[in-house]
Each structure stands twice: as structure tokens, then as C-alpha cells.
Scaffold this motif. Sequence first.
Motif, PDB file in Angstrom:
ATOM      1  N   VAL A  15     -40.349 -17.394 -22.471  1.00 38.60           N
ATOM      2  CA  VAL A  15     -40.647 -17.293 -23.866  1.00 38.60           C
ATOM      3  C   VAL A  15     -40.346 -18.316 -24.942  1.00 38.60           C
ATOM      4  O   VAL A  15     -41.867 -18.525 -25.259  1.00 38.60           O
ATOM      5  CB  VAL A  15     -39.778 -16.088 -24.226  1.00 38.60           C
ATOM      6  N   ALA A  16     -40.288 -19.275 -24.980  1.00 40.89           N
ATOM      7  CA  ALA A  16     -40.215 -20.517 -26.025  1.00 40.89           C
ATOM      8  C   ALA A  16     -41.405 -21.398 -25.678  1.00 40.89           C
ATOM      9  O   ALA A  16     -41.950 -21.782 -26.561  1.00 40.89           O
ATOM     10  CB  ALA A  16     -38.787 -20.968 -26.295  1.00 40.89           C
ATOM     11  N   ILE A  17     -41.557 -21.100 -23.611  1.00 44.10           N
ATOM     12  CA  ILE A  17     -42.262 -22.556 -24.074  1.00 44.10           C
ATOM     13  C   ILE A  17     -43.556 -22.185 -24.003  1.00 44.10           C
ATOM     14  O   ILE A  17     -44.802 -22.590 -24.658  1.00 44.10           O
ATOM     15  CB  ILE A  17     -42.304 -22.435 -22.381  1.00 44.10           C
ATOM     16  N   LEU A  18     -43.684 -20.138 -23.052  1.00 42.82           N
ATOM     17  CA  LEU A  18     -44.930 -19.921 -23.764  1.00 42.82           C
ATOM     18  C   LEU A  18     -45.793 -20.193 -25.456  1.00 42.82           C
ATOM     19  O   LEU A  18     -46.445 -19.839 -26.066  1.00 42.82           O
ATOM     20  CB  LEU A  18     -45.251 -18.005 -23.454  1.00 42.82           C
ATOM     21  N   VAL A  19     -44.322 -19.566 -26.416  1.00 37.41           N
ATOM     22  CA  VAL A  19     -44.545 -19.809 -28.027  1.00 37.41           C
ATOM     23  C   VAL A  19     -45.178 -20.869 -28.184  1.00 37.41           C
ATOM     24  O   VAL A  19     -46.185 -21.162 -29.087  1.00 37.41           O
ATOM     25  CB  VAL A  19     -43.565 -19.120 -28.760  1.00 37.41           C
ATOM     26  N   SER A 149     -58.070 -27.263 -21.188  1.00 39.68           N
ATOM     27  CA  SER A 149     -58.168 -28.576 -21.411  1.00 39.68           C
ATOM     28  C   SER A 149     -57.446 -29.289 -20.971  1.00 39.68           C
ATOM     29  O   SER A 149     -57.042 -30.664 -20.887  1.00 39.68           O
ATOM     30  CB  SER A 149     -59.235 -29.755 -22.005  1.00 39.68           C
ATOM     31  N   SER A 150     -55.926 -29.081 -22.127  1.00 39.75           N
ATOM     32  CA  SER A 150     -54.574 -29.453 -21.999  1.00 39.75           C
ATOM     33  C   SER A 150     -53.987 -28.396 -20.881  1.00 39.75           C
ATOM     34  O   SER A 150     -52.483 -28.977 -20.644  1.00 39.75           O
ATOM     35  CB  SER A 150     -54.166 -29.601 -23.004  1.00 39.75           C
ATOM     36  N   LEU A 155     -48.525 -26.998 -17.729  1.00 42.53           N
ATOM     37  CA  LEU A 155     -47.913 -26.462 -17.256  1.00 42.53           C
ATOM     38  C   LEU A 155     -47.025 -27.766 -15.865  1.00 42.53           C
ATOM     39  O   LEU A 155     -46.715 -26.948 -15.923  1.00 42.53           O
ATOM     40  CB  LEU A 155     -49.168 -26.528 -15.327  1.00 42.53           C
ATOM     41  N   VAL A 156     -47.192 -28.984 -15.764  1.00 42.85           N
ATOM     42  CA  VAL A 156     -46.375 -30.165 -16.173  1.00 42.85           C
ATOM     43  C   VAL A 156     -45.565 -29.963 -16.808  1.00 42.85           C
ATOM     44  O   VAL A 156     -44.357 -30.121 -15.918  1.00 42.85           O
ATOM     45  CB  VAL A 156     -46.808 -31.229 -15.484  1.00 42.85           C
ATOM     46  N   VAL A 157     -45.316 -29.733 -17.747  1.00 46.50           N
ATOM     47  CA  VAL A 157     -44.116 -30.133 -18.763  1.00 46.50           C
ATOM     48  C   VAL A 157     -43.863 -28.758 -18.496  1.00 46.50           C
ATOM     49  O   VAL A 157     -42.172 -28.873 -18.887  1.00 46.50           O
ATOM     50  CB  VAL A 157     -44.747 -30.206 -20.595  1.00 46.50           C
ATOM     51  N   ALA A 158     -44.497 -27.489 -18.157  1.00 43.91           N
ATOM     52  CA  ALA A 158     -43.850 -26.284 -18.267  1.00 43.91           C
ATOM     53  C   ALA A 158     -42.617 -26.224 -16.861  1.00 43.91           C
ATOM     54  O   ALA A 158     -41.875 -25.604 -17.695  1.00 43.91           O
ATOM     55  CB  ALA A 158     -44.295 -24.923 -18.064  1.00 43.91           C
ATOM     56  N   ILE A 159     -43.233 -26.522 -16.087  1.00 46.92           N
ATOM     57  CA  ILE A 159     -42.640 -26.658 -14.864  1.00 46.92           C
ATOM     58  C   ILE A 159     -41.173 -27.761 -15.221  1.00 46.92           C
ATOM     59  O   ILE A 159     -39.812 -27.031 -14.481  1.00 46.92           O
ATOM     60  CB  ILE A 159     -43.234 -27.053 -13.389  1.00 46.92           C
ATOM     61  N   CYS A 160     -41.438 -28.664 -16.129  1.00 48.77           N
ATOM     62  CA  CYS A 160     -39.721 -30.046 -15.192  1.00 48.77           C
ATOM     63  C   CYS A 160     -38.821 -28.675 -16.850  1.00 48.77           C
ATOM     64  O   CYS A 160     -38.218 -29.030 -16.512  1.00 48.77           O
ATOM     65  CB  CYS A 160     -40.304 -31.039 -16.290  1.00 48.77           C
ATOM     66  N   LEU A 161     -39.794 -28.152 -17.751  1.00 52.69           N
ATOM     67  CA  LEU A 161     -38.771 -27.890 -18.778  1.00 52.69           C
ATOM     68  C   LEU A 161     -37.609 -26.514 -17.686  1.00 52.69           C
ATOM     69  O   LEU A 161     -36.908 -26.665 -18.124  1.00 52.69           O
ATOM     70  CB  LEU A 161     -39.583 -26.800 -19.822  1.00 52.69           C
ATOM     71  N   ILE A 162     -38.746 -25.544 -17.098  1.00 49.28           N
ATOM     72  CA  ILE A 162     -37.661 -24.503 -16.734  1.00 49.28           C
ATOM     73  C   ILE A 162     -36.972 -25.414 -15.624  1.00 49.28           C
ATOM     74  O   ILE A 162     -35.644 -24.565 -15.665  1.00 49.28           O
ATOM     75  CB  ILE A 162     -38.713 -23.938 -15.389  1.00 49.28           C
ATOM     76  N   ALA A 163     -37.433 -26.239 -15.224  1.00 42.09           N
ATOM     77  CA  ALA A 163     -36.234 -26.503 -14.755  1.00 42.09           C
ATOM     78  C   ALA A 163     -34.920 -27.428 -14.702  1.00 42.09           C
ATOM     79  O   ALA A 163     -33.714 -27.105 -14.592  1.00 42.09           O
ATOM     80  CB  ALA A 163     -37.175 -27.847 -13.102  1.00 42.09           C
ATOM     81  N   LEU A 164     -35.366 -28.045 -15.987  1.00 42.77           N
ATOM     82  CA  LEU A 164     -34.486 -28.561 -16.668  1.00 42.77           C
ATOM     83  C   LEU A 164     -33.463 -27.242 -17.743  1.00 42.77           C
ATOM     84  O   LEU A 164     -31.925 -27.634 -16.916  1.00 42.77           O
ATOM     85  CB  LEU A 164     -34.647 -29.350 -17.889  1.00 42.77           C
ATOM     86  N   CYS A 165     -33.717 -26.427 -17.522  1.00 42.55           N
ATOM     87  CA  CYS A 165     -33.422 -25.164 -17.782  1.00 42.55           C
ATOM     88  C   CYS A 165     -32.540 -24.166 -17.069  1.00 42.55           C
ATOM     89  O   CYS A 165     -31.276 -24.030 -17.419  1.00 42.55           O
ATOM     90  CB  CYS A 165     -34.283 -24.382 -18.110  1.00 42.55           C
ATOM     91  N   ILE A 166     -32.423 -24.799 -15.544  1.00 45.90           N
ATOM     92  CA  ILE A 166     -32.350 -23.936 -14.373  1.00 45.90           C
ATOM     93  C   ILE A 166     -30.823 -24.593 -14.477  1.00 45.90           C
ATOM     94  O   ILE A 166     -30.142 -23.726 -14.327  1.00 45.90           O
ATOM     95  CB  ILE A 166     -33.522 -24.209 -13.109  1.00 45.90           C
ATOM     96  N   ILE A 167     -30.798 -25.986 -14.373  1.00 51.39           N
ATOM     97  CA  ILE A 167     -29.873 -26.820 -14.583  1.00 51.39           C
ATOM     98  C   ILE A 167     -28.910 -26.582 -15.320  1.00 51.39           C
ATOM     99  O   ILE A 167     -27.649 -26.263 -15.073  1.00 51.39           O
ATOM    100  CB  ILE A 167     -30.513 -27.840 -14.463  1.00 51.39           C
ATOM    101  N   PHE A 168     -29.757 -26.762 -16.623  1.00 47.16           N
ATOM    102  CA  PHE A 168     -28.582 -26.250 -18.171  1.00 47.16           C
ATOM    103  C   PHE A 168     -27.272 -25.273 -18.208  1.00 47.16           C
ATOM    104  O   PHE A 168     -26.890 -24.968 -17.947  1.00 47.16           O
ATOM    105  CB  PHE A 168     -29.438 -27.041 -19.112  1.00 47.16           C
TER     106      PHE A 168
END
Length: 228
Positions: A15-19, A149-150, A155-168
Motif C-alpha cells: 500500500v505504501a509503495i502504491l501511494v 514511461s516510468s 516495477l523494478v523498485v517495487a519488486i526490490c522493496l517488496i523483497a526487502l520487506c519480506i526479509i525484514f
Amino acid sequence: MKKKINSHFIMLTMVAILVTILLSTFISYTVLKSEVMEDLESYAHALKETSTFNDTENINYNPNVDNLRITVVREDGSVAFDTIADAEHMENHLKREEIKDAFKTGTGKSIRNSRTIGKNSFYYAIKLNNGGVLRVSKEASSMTSVFMSSLPVILVVAICLIALCIIFSHILTKSIISPIEELATDLENKDIHNVYKELRPFVSMIQKQHNDIIKTSQLRQEFTANVS
């Protein structure tokens, strides 16, 4: 319980990423819109200072000089000159928002959807000394176009953030649950490790209740043995 906490953390992150994405897109488009309008305003005032458009019946202007569309509108709303379309066959412009405002207040601006996909037409109009209106316009990216365009980077940033979120989230959940699990497996241990201060009153209460239950059980066993 671990799965529930993990899923809540991941959901909150998404939700935070989407906002953040929506806000970033909106801010980027707002900045773009402001810059385009400032450029059009500068062009319009610069063109007004020249004598090129003073005589609406005899305008000599090379449309290839600037990457802009320039339109000159007479006082009655008819189009005297346009760098793209045939002025004689263009409809009356008195009802156009930017033209109407320019006749009333001296300047006017508006943004309209263009037939070109992913583009918006930005208009800035200024009243000329001869009573007519000079309008400059330019096509620029729409909010949808800015977002698309962005999108790869997003998508790359969102995937990285979700992966980090799962770990933390896994680490944080483990740190929250481990004292409770340790307490569940060894209630008699008075020195439970890794208990955060907010949980210590709860641990103390559980241990006290456990000890009371054990004492009560022992008293019952001793009473039963004495009766026997």
C-alpha cells in the motif's frame, strides 16, 4: 501467527509503495505542467514584443522557427493565422477558455486532451495591442504518459522493496514471536531471554499464574496422599 504478521507487513508495504508511486507521478506531472506553461508564457510575451503579429491581415512568420503552434485570433473570434491549420476553415475561437480569458483579463491558459495518444495540448494566450489575441500551444506528455514511461523503473523498485520487506518482516516477526515461544516452552524459567520491556509485565503475570497452578496442584496431591 507468524504468517498473519508477515502478511500484514507485506500488505502495508505494498500500500505504501502504491501511494508513493501515485504521489510521485502526480508531482512529476505537476512540475512538467508548470515548466511547459512557463515556457509558453515566455514565448508569448516575447512574440508580443515583436511587430510580427500587429497586422492580423498580413502576418509573415516562419512556422519552422519554433516547435510551437501559434494562433492569432481577431476580436470577433475568427482565426487570422495558424501555423498548422488553415485559418480560413477554422471555427470561431471566442468560446475557447484561454481565448475568452485573454480577451477579459489580458492573459489566459488551459490544458486540453489532444487527439494524439498520451499527449495533452497546453495553451497560453495573450492579448495583443491591436485588440486580437496571440495564442501559443505545445503538446506535452499527459499524466498517463508520464506514469507509463516510468513504469519499468517503478516495477523494478517495487519488486526490490517488496523483497526487502519480506526479509525484514521475517526478521521482525521472529524477534516479536520468539520471546512468546520461549515462554510457552519454558514457563518456569525466570530469566527468559530477548523479552522486550513491553512484554515483561505479561511474562511476569503468566509465570505467576503458572506457579500458582503448580502450587495448587501440589497441595491437592499432598491432601489426597494424607487422606489416603
